[in-house]
Design a protein around this motif. Structure first.
Motif, PDB file in Angstrom:
ATOM      1  N   UNK A  27       0.807  -1.207   0.000  1.00 50.34           N
ATOM      2  CA  UNK A  27       0.000   0.000   0.000  1.00 50.34           C
ATOM      3  C   UNK A  27       0.848   1.267   0.000  1.00 50.34           C
ATOM      4  N   UNK A  28       2.157   1.107   0.184  1.00 47.04           N
ATOM      5  CA  UNK A  28       2.987   2.303   0.243  1.00 47.04           C
ATOM      6  C   UNK A  28       3.263   2.805  -1.169  1.00 47.04           C
ATOM      7  N   UNK A  29       2.993   4.064  -1.423  1.00 45.27           N
ATOM      8  CA  UNK A  29       3.151   4.635  -2.751  1.00 45.27           C
ATOM      9  C   UNK A  29       4.294   5.645  -2.705  1.00 45.27           C
ATOM     10  N   UNK A  30       5.498   5.149  -2.956  1.00 43.77           N
ATOM     11  CA  UNK A  30       6.709   5.966  -2.909  1.00 43.77           C
ATOM     12  C   UNK A  30       7.427   5.816  -4.246  1.00 43.77           C
ATOM     13  N   UNK A  31       7.945   6.920  -4.776  1.00 47.52           N
ATOM     14  CA  UNK A  31       8.699   6.869  -6.018  1.00 47.52           C
ATOM     15  C   UNK A  31       9.903   7.792  -5.917  1.00 47.52           C
ATOM     16  N   UNK A  32      10.940   7.490  -6.730  1.00 44.02           N
ATOM     17  CA  UNK A  32      12.173   8.289  -6.719  1.00 44.02           C
ATOM     18  C   UNK A  32      12.509   8.719  -8.141  1.00 44.02           C
ATOM     19  N   UNK A  33      12.910   9.979  -8.269  1.00 45.97           N
ATOM     20  CA  UNK A  33      13.352  10.503  -9.555  1.00 45.97           C
ATOM     21  C   UNK A  33      14.731   9.923  -9.852  1.00 45.97           C
ATOM     22  N   UNK A  34      14.794   9.002 -10.832  1.00 46.93           N
ATOM     23  CA  UNK A  34      16.027   8.239 -11.039  1.00 46.93           C
ATOM     24  C   UNK A  34      17.056   8.964 -11.893  1.00 46.93           C
ATOM     25  N   UNK A  35      16.622   9.978 -12.664  1.00 50.60           N
ATOM     26  CA  UNK A  35      17.580  10.634 -13.545  1.00 50.60           C
ATOM     27  C   UNK A  35      17.566  12.150 -13.440  1.00 50.60           C
TER      28      UNK A  35
END
Length: 782
Positions: free
Chosen positions: A663-671
């Motif tokens: 349920x955790x909605x986490x994202x990272x800007x990879x570039x």
């Protein structure tokens, strides 16, 4: 006792009903606009006033002249001929199935007949409830039926929809959405306040209706006096009959003389074909409104702009082209009549209604002469592995195509333009609409089923079993925390965030966030050419911490205007000037008030608002993060799993395998260019163009997001920046241990290594308290 009975009603119910069957009052589902309940002409009322006025048994007052006028209209409905047959079957059977199309009158007629049955037995077993899939339909049917029964809305007839209750404990006939009746079962599993339950529009296959179909089988066994009426289109009847066994079936015949025109060849550019057809119909000078079924809401917006722009350049002698966008999921967007406007206006007006799937039941007009159907729809299909909705364009079902034909009513001059071939209809279209239960996120349904003390979903015999329903074992029990969560009519993660906000002293702000993300989008649909002006207005609401905080700013500004305005018109003007959806903000206000009432009712702590401080912003992010993590606790003595948000796959020799629904909605800007990689899977998405970060051109490295859909443009919506340090502070140990290998996980590992030993010790101690399983028993992601 709901209504005082006169002496004539004390005779045998069967004798009484057989004597009065021909004079029982009923209702219709005539092709009316929702608000076309105006008074009849004075001449007609003068004639009807000469008739002997009978006493209305529901309120003890004489019938009005309007009652007799509407009664004559109802007698023309196709279902009227089946009245005696229905009442006879209702008396002698516990379950009755009615097969009829959308305009036969079953949705408003049958509930009134059931109310008369309950009246004849003096409400011994309760009143009548009729479910609807759409809240707009529930409200407008209640208004219409109250008018036909000649009683007051909110008293004898009422409605209950999410966050709005227009009924009392003494209401005789109650319309409600199917999810509200489902929620009522949490406090009253056997629905003891009802003597007759009507499930309407079961062919829509909504999740709540399918759940009710399954649960009511058990309720009927426990309550032999309860009556169940099932209304459906003919396409689903064979499945319902086999599901419920040998039960009486009433078929309502209704001839449809409308002409159907199919596309001769392959479908090419259906959107352009729709626009061309609209203008050709208008230029033909043949009168009648047009209803257009498009694939998605984006097509509605594009068609609205083009038709409005091009329509203004047409020959004014043809009449005015009035475009009405109808969004089925928004209560504020209704197809309203303009009969009185046309009476005052000397220029002929042709309405063009633009809608999508599920909009069929919202067209209540007998002026529609043309229907244009593209034959495809964009559906949301839930993918449990990536916990996201994929937007899939696919053909509609044959039952949906038939329903769109029925919008034309009994008009012999009506035409249905199908922008697909007959071969496409027979080979590519499925007979029935897919069940929502097989395509949607089941998390809320799992929580509901556990709340009503069903040991396992396998004990409920569904009309269509969900594909991964077998993942649930019968030994799971809902925790006290889960019971409190189920009190909130929200997605489970939002409910959990609200509970977490009690710990972090930000309840006021979290209630606002939950209300704003639950209500429709508060940003208005922008006409072409207004984008720059709208962005300039919205920039004043932006918050540097992210979209969740921007929503709080918008709500607070709206509240200030409401408190300081002298009229509702001033509020609407402020919303219009700032390109905000006033209806959506009103709905958010209603939702927030109900959530606050629940907080007070269950006596949860609620501190004073402190929005604006850095500490408060941090606390809001902590509450949001807490809501998106799951909690699992292993009972070593019994090998049972106490769960709130995960599915228990089963057990073999005390070795448990757990499947986590992340349920955790986490994202990272990879570039560094705005390509965000989901932490728990390999999906890549961009920030939505209307995100505060997109507007300010600031791209945070780590974001918490509320929505993610897989489509042509993968967007994450409602995002707020978080730090990896905060994430590691809030993340349970079992969650981090089971993250798939990635660069993001390596970064988080470095953050954890740099944490102080004290912080690490506290974090591990906290995790031991909430998840004390051994390494072998640790939750694993599959």
């Amino acid at each position: 006792m709901m209504v005082e009975m006169n002496a004539s009603c004390l005779s045998s119910p069967l004798d009484k009903m057989e004597e009065d069957l021909e004079s029982l009052n009923s209702s219709s589902e005539k092709c009316y606009f929702p608000e076309s309940l105006d008074s009849s002409d004075g001449d007609e009322e003068g004639i009807l006033a000469c008739e002997d006025l009978e006493v209305n048994p529901f309120d003890g007052l004489p019938y009005s002249s309007r009652y007799y006028k509407l009664l004559k209209e109802r007698e023309d409905l196709p279902i009227w001929k089946e009245k005696y047959s229905f009442m006879e079957n209702l008396l002698q059977n516990q379950i009755v199935i009615i097969s009829g199309d959308a305009k036969c009158g079953k949705s408003s007629q049958v509930p009134q007949w059931c109310a008369e049955y309950c009246l004849s037995i003096r409400y011994e077993h309760g009143g009548v409830v009729c479910t609807q899939v759409h809240k707009q339909t529930a409200v407008q049917l209640a208004l219409r039926v109250a008018d036909e029964m000649d009683v007051n809305i909110g008293h004898e007839v009422g409605y209950v929809i999410p966050f709005e209750n227009c009924s009392t404990s003494e209401t005789i006939l109650r319309y409600c959405t199917d999810d509200m009746l489902q929620r009522e079962m949490m406090s009253s599993p056997f629905l003891g306040s009802y003597g007759v339950i009507i499930l309407d529009d079961t062919q829509e296959r909504s999740m709540a209706t399918d759940v009710l179909l399954g649960l009511l089988k058990g309720v009927l066994l426990a309550r032999p006096e309860l009556k169940l009426i099932i209304n459906s289109s003919p396409h689903l009847i064979s499945k319902l009959s086999s599901y419920y066994g040998n039960v009486p079936l009433i078929e309502v015949k209704n001839k449809r003389p409308a002409e159907v025109v199919y596309l001769s060849g392959a479908q090419k550019e259906p959107f352009q074909s729709v626009l061309r057809l609209i203008f050709e119909i208008h230029q033909s000078a043949e009168k009648g409104d047009i209803v257009v079924f498009l694939a998605c809401e984006q097509d509605i917006e594009k068609a609205y702009e083009i038709v409005c722009q091009e329509g203004s350049n047409l020959n004014p002698n043809l009449g005015e082209l009035v475009v009405v966008p109808l969004y089925p999921k928004e209560k504020c967007a209704l197809f309203k009549p303009s009969d009185e406007t046309e009476k005052r206006c000397q220029v002929y007006q042709r309405r063009v209604v633009l809608t999508t799937s599920s909009g069929e039941s919202l067209i209540w007009s007998n002026t529609v002469k043309f229907v244009i159907d593209v034959g495809v729809e964009r559906r949301k299909v839930y993918n449990p592995r990536i916990r996201a909705n994929s937007l899939v364009t696919q053909p509609i079902s044959q039952s949906q195509a038939e329903t769109r034909k029925q919008i034309l009513g009994s008009s012999s001059s009506g035409k249905l333009f199908c922008l697909y071939s007959e071969e496409f209809a027979s080979k590519d279209m499925r007979p029935l609409k897919p069940a929502e239960m097989q395509e949607a996120n089941l998390t809320s349904m799992v929580l509901f089923m556990k709340r009503i003390d069903i040991a396992g979903l396998g004990h409920c015999n569904f009309l269509n079993r969900p594909d991964y329903l077998a993942a649930l074992d019968n030994d799971g029990n809902l925790s006290e925390f889960g019971i409190i969560m189920s009190e909130f009519p929200l997605d489970p993660q939002l409910s959990k965030s609200i509970l977490a906000s009690c710990e972090f002293d930000c309840v006021d702000e979290m209630l606002t966030v939950a209300a704003m993300v639950t209500a429709p989008n508060c940003l208005s649909h922008l006409p072409r050419g207004t984008e720059e002006a709208a962005l300039a207005c919205w920039k004043s609401f932006l918050h540097p911490e992210g979209d969740h905080f921007t929503l709080i700013n918008i709500y607070k500004a709206y509240q200030d205007v409401v408190l300081n305005s002298t009229s509702e018109r001033c509020v609407e003007k402020w919303c219009h000037d700032h390109f905000l959806n006033c209806c959506a903000l009103r709905m958010a206000d209603v939702i927030r008030a109900e959530l606050l009432e629940i907080i007070k009712r269950i006596e949860l702590p609620c501190t004073e608002p402190a929005f604006g401080s850095k500490e408060n912003a941090l606390n809001i992010k902590k509450a949001l993060l807490s809501g998106y993590f799951m909690q699992a606790r292993m009972d070593k003595a019994t090998d049972n799993v106490d769960f709130t948000h995960f599915m228990y796959l089963g057990q073999s020799d005390r070795n448990l395998s757990l499947r986590m629904i992340l349920l955790i909605d986490i994202a990272r800007d990879v570039d560094g260019s705005g390509n965000y990689l989901m932490l728990t899977h390999k999906q890549v998405a961009q920030l939505h163009p209307l995100s505060s970060y997109s507007i300010t051109k600031k791209m945070p490295e780590w974001v918490l997001f509320h929505k993610f859909s897989v489509s042509e443009n993968n967007y994450v919506r409602i995002t707020s920046e978080i730090s990896p340090e905060l994430f590691m502070q809030m993340a349970p140990q079992y969650y981090f241990s089971n993250l798939p290998p990635s660069e993001s996980k390596d970064i988080l590992q470095q953050v954890m290594d740099h944490l102080s030993p004290i912080s690490t010790m506290k974090n591990e101690q906290k995790m031991c308290e909430t998840c004390p399983e051994t390494t072998e028993q640790r939750c694993s992601i599959q």
